[in-house]
Scaffold this motif. Structure first.
Motif, short mmCIF file in Angstrom:
data_model
loop_
_atom_site.label_atom_id
_atom_site.label_comp_id
_atom_site.label_asym_id
_atom_site.label_seq_id
_atom_site.Cartn_x
_atom_site.Cartn_y
_atom_site.Cartn_z
N UNK A 32 0.87 -1.18 0.00
CA UNK A 32 0.00 0.00 0.00
C UNK A 32 0.89 1.21 0.00
N UNK A 33 0.28 2.36 -0.10
CA UNK A 33 1.08 3.58 -0.07
C UNK A 33 1.34 3.96 1.38
N UNK A 34 2.21 4.90 1.57
CA UNK A 34 2.49 5.39 2.91
C UNK A 34 1.17 5.82 3.54
N UNK A 35 0.98 5.49 4.78
CA UNK A 35 -0.21 5.92 5.53
C UNK A 35 -1.49 5.15 5.19
N UNK A 36 -1.40 4.15 4.35
CA UNK A 36 -2.60 3.35 4.12
C UNK A 36 -2.85 2.41 5.29
N UNK A 37 -1.84 2.25 6.14
CA UNK A 37 -2.05 1.47 7.35
C UNK A 37 -1.44 0.08 7.33
N UNK A 38 -0.40 -0.06 6.53
CA UNK A 38 0.25 -1.36 6.40
C UNK A 38 0.82 -1.86 7.73
N UNK A 39 1.60 -1.01 8.36
CA UNK A 39 2.22 -1.42 9.62
C UNK A 39 1.18 -1.70 10.68
N UNK A 40 0.15 -0.86 10.72
CA UNK A 40 -0.90 -1.05 11.72
C UNK A 40 -1.58 -2.40 11.48
N UNK A 41 -1.79 -2.73 10.24
CA UNK A 41 -2.47 -3.99 9.93
C UNK A 41 -1.63 -5.19 10.38
N UNK A 42 -0.35 -5.16 10.06
CA UNK A 42 0.50 -6.28 10.48
C UNK A 42 0.55 -6.33 12.00
N UNK A 43 0.71 -5.15 12.60
CA UNK A 43 0.71 -5.08 14.06
C UNK A 43 -0.57 -5.66 14.64
N UNK A 44 -1.68 -5.33 14.02
CA UNK A 44 -2.99 -5.82 14.48
C UNK A 44 -3.07 -7.34 14.38
N UNK A 45 -2.59 -7.88 13.29
CA UNK A 45 -2.64 -9.33 13.13
C UNK A 45 -1.79 -10.02 14.21
N UNK A 46 -0.61 -9.45 14.44
CA UNK A 46 0.28 -10.04 15.44
C UNK A 46 -0.32 -9.88 16.84
N UNK A 47 -0.90 -8.74 17.08
CA UNK A 47 -1.47 -8.42 18.39
C UNK A 47 -2.66 -9.33 18.67
N UNK A 48 -3.55 -9.42 17.69
CA UNK A 48 -4.76 -10.21 17.89
C UNK A 48 -4.50 -11.70 17.89
N UNK A 49 -3.42 -12.12 17.25
CA UNK A 49 -3.13 -13.55 17.28
C UNK A 49 -2.18 -13.84 18.45
N UNK A 50 -2.06 -12.88 19.34
CA UNK A 50 -1.35 -13.03 20.62
C UNK A 50 0.13 -13.33 20.45
N UNK A 51 0.74 -12.63 19.53
CA UNK A 51 2.15 -12.90 19.32
C UNK A 51 3.05 -11.89 19.99
N UNK A 52 2.43 -11.07 20.79
CA UNK A 52 3.24 -10.05 21.45
C UNK A 52 3.33 -10.39 22.92
N UNK A 53 4.51 -10.43 23.40
CA UNK A 53 4.69 -10.73 24.82
C UNK A 53 4.31 -9.54 25.67
N UNK A 54 4.00 -9.87 26.94
CA UNK A 54 3.58 -8.82 27.87
C UNK A 54 4.57 -7.66 27.93
N UNK A 55 5.87 -7.98 27.96
CA UNK A 55 6.85 -6.91 28.11
C UNK A 55 6.86 -6.01 26.87
N UNK A 56 6.66 -6.64 25.70
CA UNK A 56 6.62 -5.84 24.48
C UNK A 56 5.41 -4.93 24.50
N UNK A 57 4.31 -5.51 25.01
CA UNK A 57 3.07 -4.77 25.07
C UNK A 57 3.22 -3.54 25.96
N UNK A 58 3.86 -3.75 27.11
CA UNK A 58 4.07 -2.64 28.03
C UNK A 58 4.92 -1.56 27.34
N UNK A 59 5.97 -2.01 26.65
CA UNK A 59 6.84 -1.06 25.97
C UNK A 59 6.07 -0.32 24.89
N UNK A 60 5.18 -1.05 24.25
CA UNK A 60 4.40 -0.49 23.17
C UNK A 60 3.47 0.60 23.68
#
Ligand code: ADP
Length: 641
Positions: A32-60
């Motif tokens: 997608x183009x800049x700002x279409x939300x590519x990073x957010x989408x990947x982040x969302x997939x990882x977040x919702x599929x529980x691939x982020x550890x608690x410490x990363x989440x806190x840092x986030x």
């Protein structure tokens, strides 16, 4: 710091590994183009599929408060954009691959940074992907960039596409807006041959319809993005690909050992198999397959091994080993799609380096056959290519290499072009077919037919392509030539610009695009007439070199006579046989060649006829004499005359 680590749950390890192994793999990329939300989408997939550890989440959460672009909630984009800084410092490569998995499937997502060099990164990611998610902002709909990405995905053999209509929250979850974008995309994508094409509304930021369906999108009856990714049917891999082994290194530690190291790029090989060195045609058998973990009896696609052979034959880096009965093409010319990735325009004839597998050779684009308009798929003539443009080109190499068409093998069918001065990668290329290969027996069968048809008529078919300004004398001379040939008992056909415009091409006007199409159709038609064994005369202004070249390229090397009917504009205007110059000067006709539309004179025509001071008769004789001299109408058939 923000590195994503694969799943870690409380579980029985061996069960987990077993279940993972039996799951299918989906490789996809997001574009997608800049700002279409590519990073957010990947982040969302990882977040919702529980691939982020608690410490990363806190840092986030902390980072989001500090740098986030989203006011109160977590900015998921920070999760993936963490790598961007590393990339800027040149630490990481162009494309980062992230792994995640669900109950149903394992996923590898190619995270391609979305800034300046979109196309390059996109092409790198797509070259291994099964599916591409094309992201658009619901407010903006399809952009040229989206269409370009779809095009590249299709070129690179990606079989599945998802149009993710993101930021649907910003259009109030409006179904009408979604339907508009969907209709737009469906009419565009019908030109491709994707196995699946899904359009899904979502909001990566709020998680609507990414992994769970959303009340706000209750009108949408399709799957969530994740459901679709989990369920899309992948079909068959190219497991039937023939064995290819581009030699990376000749491994000769001492006089007793001589091995060839590299990675299997397609198919597999067994000890005892007969192999051929594609370039030289020398054959031998596989004696041993040596790896870090000891000898093997077989090596598969993707494995890095060292092969030893039963015979001492000459093999060096860049040679390709293949099965004797399924050899790659070997040629120093081929036709390929080029995706141009440099700020500096591509100029045909300029020398570049071409790297295909482990082989690097000198190369130049001999001709841009056409450039592709990614919005309409129209083909346009081009003299050069600029950043992000895609074109179908002929390339000539400094020496022969072994390769396959891209559709047969993504590895041995692709290449990059490198600028000799700067070492920059300037293009990605996908090989469509080899050209003028002496070794290609399959093509000769067609030639025999053409030869036979011409032979029956006692002639060698050819195209006499008359080009020149309106009124230069093309039709008059062509007509005279045809009469002479007829009286010599030859079989001819004259395709005349004006006549064809009354029939086959009556839908075309005089814009550059229409002129290109005008010539393209005539070029194709003349090719058919040549195939029918006729000496074909084409009388068309054909003002652009590119299209005349296009016509030339449709034919064999010696079948095309470009005949430049060279009459000055003043003389043409003075003759003005159809009164057109007078009208053009009065502004009654626009886009008139020589007046307000360019005529690109041929640089190296087979025949350059300066008509001034010469009779039609002598000009026609010159052409007929040339055909005789070149053996198209042989003197062995003098009885006809
Ligand atoms: P075109 O097909 O290139 O538009 P035409 O053949 O229709 O041009 O018209 C060329 C005109 O120029 C004709 O009227 C022709 O008789 C005239 N003419 C005069 N001298 C010559 C010449 N040496 N060669 C060709 N045509 C000539």
């Amino acid at each position: 710091m923000n590195k994503i680590t694969p799943v870690a749950e409380a579980f029985d390890l061996s069960n987990y590994i077993n279940s993972q192994e039996s799951k299918s793999f989906l490789r996809f990329l997001t574009c997608g183009s800049v700002d279409d939300g590519k990073s957010t989408l990947i982040g969302r997939l990882l977040y919702d599929t529980k691939l982020i550890f608690e410490d990363q989440l806190a840092a986030l959460e902390k980072d989001s408060r500090k740098h986030g672009t989203v006011s109160d909630d977590i900015d998921l984009a920070l999760l993936v954009d963490g790598l961007e800084a590393e990339r800027e410092q040149g630490i990481t490569i162009d494309v980062a691959y992230r792994f995640f998995s669900t109950e149903k499937r394992k996923f590898i997502v190619a995270d391609t940074p979305g800034h300046e060099q979109y196309t390059r990164n996109m092409a790198t990611g797509a070259s291994t992907a099964d599916l591409a998610i094309l992201l658009v902002d619901a407010r903006n709909g399809l952009l040229t960039q989206t269409r370009r990405h779809a095009f590249i995905a299709s070129l690179l053999g990606v079989r599945h596409v998802v149009l993710a209509v993101n930021k649907i929250d910003l259009v109030d979850y409006d179904q009408t807006r979604f339907d508009e974008i969907k209709a737009d995309f469906e009419s565009f994508s019908s030109g491709f041959d994707f196995d699946s094409c899904e359009v899904i509304p979502l909001s990566a930021r709020f998680g609507d319809n990414v992994t769970t369906s959303s009340d706000k999108l209750s009108w949408f009856t399709g799957p969530t993005l994740l459901e679709h990714l989990e369920n899309v049917e992948l079909g068959h891999e190219h497991s039937e690909a023939a064995f290819r082994f581009p030699v990376q290194w000749v491994n000769r530690p001492n006089l007793d050992f001589r091995g060839y190291s590299g990675t299997v790029r397609g198919g597999s090989v067994n000890v005892g198999d007969e192999v051929v060195v594609a370039q030289s045609g020398k054959t031998s058998r596989v004696e041993k397959i040596v790896t870090m973990d000891g000898d093997q009896v077989r090596a598969d696609d993707g494995q890095s091994v060292t092969l030893t052979l039963t015979d001492e034959i000459d093999i060096s880096r860049g040679d390709v080993l293949a099965p004797v009965h399924s050899r790659p093409d070997v040629s120093d010319q081929f036709a390929a799609h080029l995706i141009w990735m440099s700020e500096n325009a591509m100029l045909p004839g300029r020398p570049y380096l071409l790297k295909c597998g482990t082989k690097t050779v000198g190369a130049s684009v001999t001709e841009i056959k056409h450039k592709v308009d990614v919005n309409t798929f129209d083909h346009h003539a081009a003299k050069e290519l600029s950043l992000n443009e895609i074109a179908f080109c002929n390339l000539a190499l400094s020496e022969v290499i072994a390769f396959d068409p891209y559709e047969a093998n993504r590895d041995t069918g692709s290449f990059i072009l490198i600028d000799r001065m700067t070492n920059e990668t300037v293009a990605a290329g996908l090989i469509w077919f080899g050209l003028r290969r002496a070794t290609n027996v399959h093509r000769q069968a067609l030639d025999v037919n053409k030869k036979a048809r011409g032979g029956l008529k006692g002639q060698k078919p050819a195209v006499l392509w008359f080009t020149g300004l309106s009124g230069s004398g093309k039709s008059t001379i062509a007509n005279a030539v045809e009469q002479k040939l007829l009286s010599l008992g030859r079989h001819t056909y004259l395709l005349d610009g004006d006549n064809i415009r009354h029939g086959l091409n009556k839908d075309l006007g005089f814009t550059d695009a229409d002129r290109v199409e005008n010539i393209r159709r005539v070029a194709e038609t003349s090719k058919l007439f040549v195939d029918a064994g006729l000496i074909t005369l084409v009388s068309f202004i054909s003002p652009f070199k590119a299209e005349r070249q296009l016509a030339r390229d449709l034919l064999e090397n010696d079948e095309f006579y470009e005949i430049f009917v060279d009459t000055s504009l003043e003389d043409c205007e003075a003759r003005d046989p159809k009164g057109l110059y007078a009208k053009a000067r009065k502004g009654e006709i626009t886009n008139f060649t020589g007046i307000d539309s360019a005529y690109e004179a041929p640089e190296a025509p087979e025949l350059h006829l300066k008509t001034q001071g010469r009779t039609v008769e002598s000009l026609a004789d010159e052409i007929v004499d040339r055909l005789l001299a070149d053996g198209f109408i042989g003197s062995d058939n003098t009885w006809v005359i």
